[in-house]
Design a protein around this motif. Structure first.
Motif, short mmCIF file in Angstrom:
data_model
loop_
_atom_site.label_atom_id
_atom_site.label_comp_id
_atom_site.label_asym_id
_atom_site.label_seq_id
_atom_site.Cartn_x
_atom_site.Cartn_y
_atom_site.Cartn_z
N ALA A 333 -42.47 -4.88 -47.96
CA ALA A 333 -42.88 -6.22 -47.53
C ALA A 333 -41.76 -6.91 -46.78
N LYS A 334 -40.52 -6.49 -47.08
CA LYS A 334 -39.35 -7.09 -46.45
C LYS A 334 -38.28 -6.02 -46.34
N VAL A 335 -37.54 -6.04 -45.23
CA VAL A 335 -36.47 -5.06 -45.02
C VAL A 335 -35.16 -5.80 -44.76
N ILE A 336 -34.13 -5.40 -45.51
CA ILE A 336 -32.78 -5.91 -45.28
C ILE A 336 -31.99 -4.81 -44.56
N GLY A 337 -31.47 -5.11 -43.40
CA GLY A 337 -30.71 -4.13 -42.65
C GLY A 337 -29.22 -4.29 -42.88
N VAL A 338 -28.53 -3.16 -43.09
CA VAL A 338 -27.07 -3.11 -43.13
C VAL A 338 -26.66 -2.23 -41.96
N VAL A 339 -25.95 -2.80 -41.00
CA VAL A 339 -25.76 -2.12 -39.72
C VAL A 339 -24.29 -2.12 -39.30
N ALA A 340 -23.80 -0.93 -38.94
CA ALA A 340 -22.48 -0.77 -38.32
C ALA A 340 -22.64 0.22 -37.18
N VAL A 341 -22.11 -0.13 -36.00
CA VAL A 341 -22.39 0.61 -34.77
C VAL A 341 -21.09 0.88 -34.01
N MET A 342 -21.04 2.00 -33.32
CA MET A 342 -19.91 2.32 -32.45
C MET A 342 -19.95 1.45 -31.19
N ARG A 343 -18.79 1.08 -30.69
CA ARG A 343 -18.73 0.16 -29.56
C ARG A 343 -19.19 0.80 -28.25
N GLU A 393 -20.21 -9.23 -43.00
CA GLU A 393 -19.31 -8.70 -44.03
C GLU A 393 -18.35 -7.72 -43.36
N ASP A 394 -17.05 -7.93 -43.53
CA ASP A 394 -16.06 -7.10 -42.85
C ASP A 394 -16.05 -5.67 -43.34
N ARG A 395 -16.41 -5.45 -44.62
CA ARG A 395 -16.35 -4.12 -45.21
C ARG A 395 -17.75 -3.61 -45.52
N LEU A 396 -17.93 -2.31 -45.30
CA LEU A 396 -19.25 -1.72 -45.51
C LEU A 396 -19.66 -1.79 -46.98
N ASP A 397 -18.72 -1.57 -47.91
CA ASP A 397 -19.10 -1.63 -49.31
C ASP A 397 -19.60 -3.02 -49.69
N ASP A 398 -18.95 -4.06 -49.17
CA ASP A 398 -19.41 -5.42 -49.43
C ASP A 398 -20.76 -5.68 -48.77
N ALA A 399 -20.96 -5.12 -47.58
CA ALA A 399 -22.25 -5.30 -46.89
C ALA A 399 -23.38 -4.65 -47.68
N ILE A 400 -23.13 -3.45 -48.20
CA ILE A 400 -24.15 -2.76 -49.00
C ILE A 400 -24.45 -3.55 -50.27
N ASP A 401 -23.39 -4.02 -50.93
CA ASP A 401 -23.60 -4.83 -52.14
C ASP A 401 -24.42 -6.08 -51.82
N LYS A 402 -24.15 -6.71 -50.68
CA LYS A 402 -24.89 -7.92 -50.32
C LYS A 402 -26.35 -7.59 -50.04
N ILE A 404 -28.13 -5.07 -51.23
CA ILE A 404 -28.81 -4.76 -52.50
C ILE A 404 -28.99 -6.05 -53.30
N GLY A 405 -28.01 -6.96 -53.24
CA GLY A 405 -28.13 -8.22 -53.95
C GLY A 405 -29.28 -9.07 -53.44
N ILE A 406 -29.44 -9.12 -52.12
CA ILE A 406 -30.57 -9.88 -51.55
C ILE A 406 -31.89 -9.27 -52.00
N ALA A 407 -31.98 -7.94 -51.97
CA ALA A 407 -33.20 -7.27 -52.38
C ALA A 407 -33.48 -7.51 -53.87
N ASP A 408 -32.43 -7.41 -54.70
CA ASP A 408 -32.60 -7.66 -56.14
C ASP A 408 -33.09 -9.08 -56.40
N ALA A 409 -32.55 -10.04 -55.64
CA ALA A 409 -32.93 -11.44 -55.84
C ALA A 409 -34.40 -11.68 -55.51
N GLU A 410 -34.96 -10.85 -54.66
CA GLU A 410 -36.38 -10.98 -54.31
C GLU A 410 -37.28 -10.55 -55.47
N GLY A 411 -36.72 -9.76 -56.40
CA GLY A 411 -37.51 -9.31 -57.54
C GLY A 411 -37.90 -7.86 -57.41
N GLU A 412 -38.02 -7.18 -58.57
CA GLU A 412 -38.29 -5.74 -58.59
C GLU A 412 -39.59 -5.37 -57.90
#
Length: 440
Positions: A333-343, A393-402, A404-412
């Motif tokens: 129903a909703k997609v959260i994108g975590v994106v890092a790209v080569m220049r 988010e400057d770091r990929l691990d923090d971006a992934i955590d964010k 997942i956190g947004i998705a978790d906040a939406e509810g299971e």
């Protein structure tokens, strides 16, 4: 030398994306090694998208026929050892180091005769040597970039596969589809069988012209072989495939998207072409092989609650296929994108494709020095998504955590998923951070 020392020594020979295009160096090295690339038949794979998946699917079919298979793919997701596999298993750290030590005297001799052997050339030579020493019954070889001057093109493929061609590496391969197709077509050799995935007309014309010039037999997806039907199934899709020699129904493929069905059809046609004769492959063999297939980092589910999907798409052609597969296979129903790209990629093109599918985007960077910074990517994303939908988010691990956190906040039961994408390096970094299984 231990494996880590070998890895460092290989990395000292430069980076994969910065090289002088010529076959002279690798040809001279392989001559010193006794031309190991001629010790076995080769299925050679070029194209813009789908090469690694097609190589893995081809390998799965050959293994199921009780053949010993060497597979060389690039780039790697997590470990350099992934690039060189025998019977589906990456070389062990000990064996990888041993192969390096066996060929390095010849590499150093080649260094003294001309220009220094480069990173990808060394890995290519290691793969050819390892496969000859094993020995393998057949090698499945993926090009690194292009075709004509790619280091792997010192091998003459009995079967050549050209996966879908689109715009990528335009600074190296040319500014348009015909130019890029011309480079990819260079792997099609006299007397070979050319397996051509569905292509844009401009690419197909170039590939057909090259095949005619060298006298290659041509088989085209959608004409001589292809996907007859497919339907979404739990964990993948159910296919009916028409090969060059028969029809194979009830084929379960644990990979998502129409593009993976096309990759499976190309792999099937390649193996049929290699076997010769008129008899089809055993249908149960095909079903068993594809049912066990995998392609890490390609529409790979690495977490279920919330659902997290990793994909290595890094150009518009690949991203379009990914998003179509995501829409088809996942009822998000909703997609959260975590994106890092080569220049050096078509970043705006990637973002424009993501915008209709992604509700919120978290921009970050991956571990490559070529990666855009999070702030640079945000500056490109905000005009497309709107500032309120972009998180930085400057770091990929923090971006992934964010994410997942947004998705978790939406509810299971909200139907919210997380897509991590933008680069092969991004996919590999994410697999490592999320502890996805192994390096296979």
């Amino acid at each position: 030398m231990d494996y880590r020392a070998v890895e460092r020594a290989i990395l000292e020979r430069g980076v994969e994306w910065d090289f002088e295009p010529t076959l002279d160096r690798i040809a001279a090295l392989l001559d010193l090694l006794g031309s190991p690339q001629r010790a076995y038949p080769v299925i050679h794979i070029a194209g813009t998208n789908g090469k690694t998946s097609t190589a893995r699917l081809t390998e799965a079919l050959l293994k199921e026929r009780n053949l010993r298979v060497g597979r060389f793919t690039s780039p790697h997701l997590v470990s350099m050892r992934e690039r060189i596999t025998v019977d589906g298993e990456p070389l062990s750290e000990e064996r990888f180091a041993q192969v390096y030590e066996e060929i390095i005297p010849y590499v150093e001799l080649a260094d003294t005769q001309g220009r220094r052997i480069q990173f990808f050339e060394l890995l290519t030579a290691m793969a050819f040597a390892a496969f000859a020493d094993t020995p393998v019954d057949v090698a499945v070889i993926e090009t690194g970039m292009g075709g004509s001057w790619d280091a792997t093109n010192v091998a003459d493929g009995t079967v050549c596969v050209i996966t879908p061609i689109s715009l990528d590496h335009t600074d190296r391969l040319g500014p348009d589809i015909p130019s890029i197709a011309g480079e990819k077509a260079g792997i099609i050799k006299p007397g070979a069988t050319a397996i051509l995935a569905q292509q844009e007309l401009a690419a197909a014309e170039v590939l057909m012209r090259r095949s005619a010039e060298v006298g290659a037999v041509v088989a085209r997806e959608g004409l001589e072989f292809g996907v007859m039907s497919r339907e979404v199934a739990i964990g993948g899709q159910l296919l009916t495939l028409r090969g060059l020699k028969g029809v194979y129904d009830e084929v379960y493929l644990p990979l998502y998207g129409a593009h993976q069905a096309g990759n499976a059809a190309c792999a099937l046609a390649a193996v049929e072409a290699l076997t010769g004769g008129d008899d089809p492959l055993d249908a149960d063999l095909v079903r068993q092989a594809f049912a066990q297939a995998s392609s890490p980092g390609r529409m790979e589910v690495v977490r279920r609650t919330p659902t997290v999907v990793i994909d290595a798409a890094h150009n518009p052609g690949g991203m379009q296929a990914t998003l179509e597969g995501l829409h088809e296979a996942f009822d998000f129903a909703k997609v959260i994108g975590v994106v890092a790209v080569m220049r050096d990629k078509d970043v705006e093109g990637l973002l424009e494709l993501l915008e209709p599918m992604v509700d919120e985007i978290i921009v970050t960077r991956n571990s490559s020095p070529r990666s855009l910074t999070a702030d640079e990517l945000a500056a490109l994303a905000e005009p497309i998504f709107g500032e309120e939908r972009v998180h930085v988010e400057d770091r990929l691990d923090d971006a992934i955590d964010k994410g997942i956190g947004i998705a978790d906040a939406e509810g299971e039961f909200s139907g919210t998923g997380v897509l991590i994408t933008g680069s092969v390096v991004t996919a590999g970094d994410a697999r490592r951070l999320l502890k996805a299984d192994g390096i296979r």
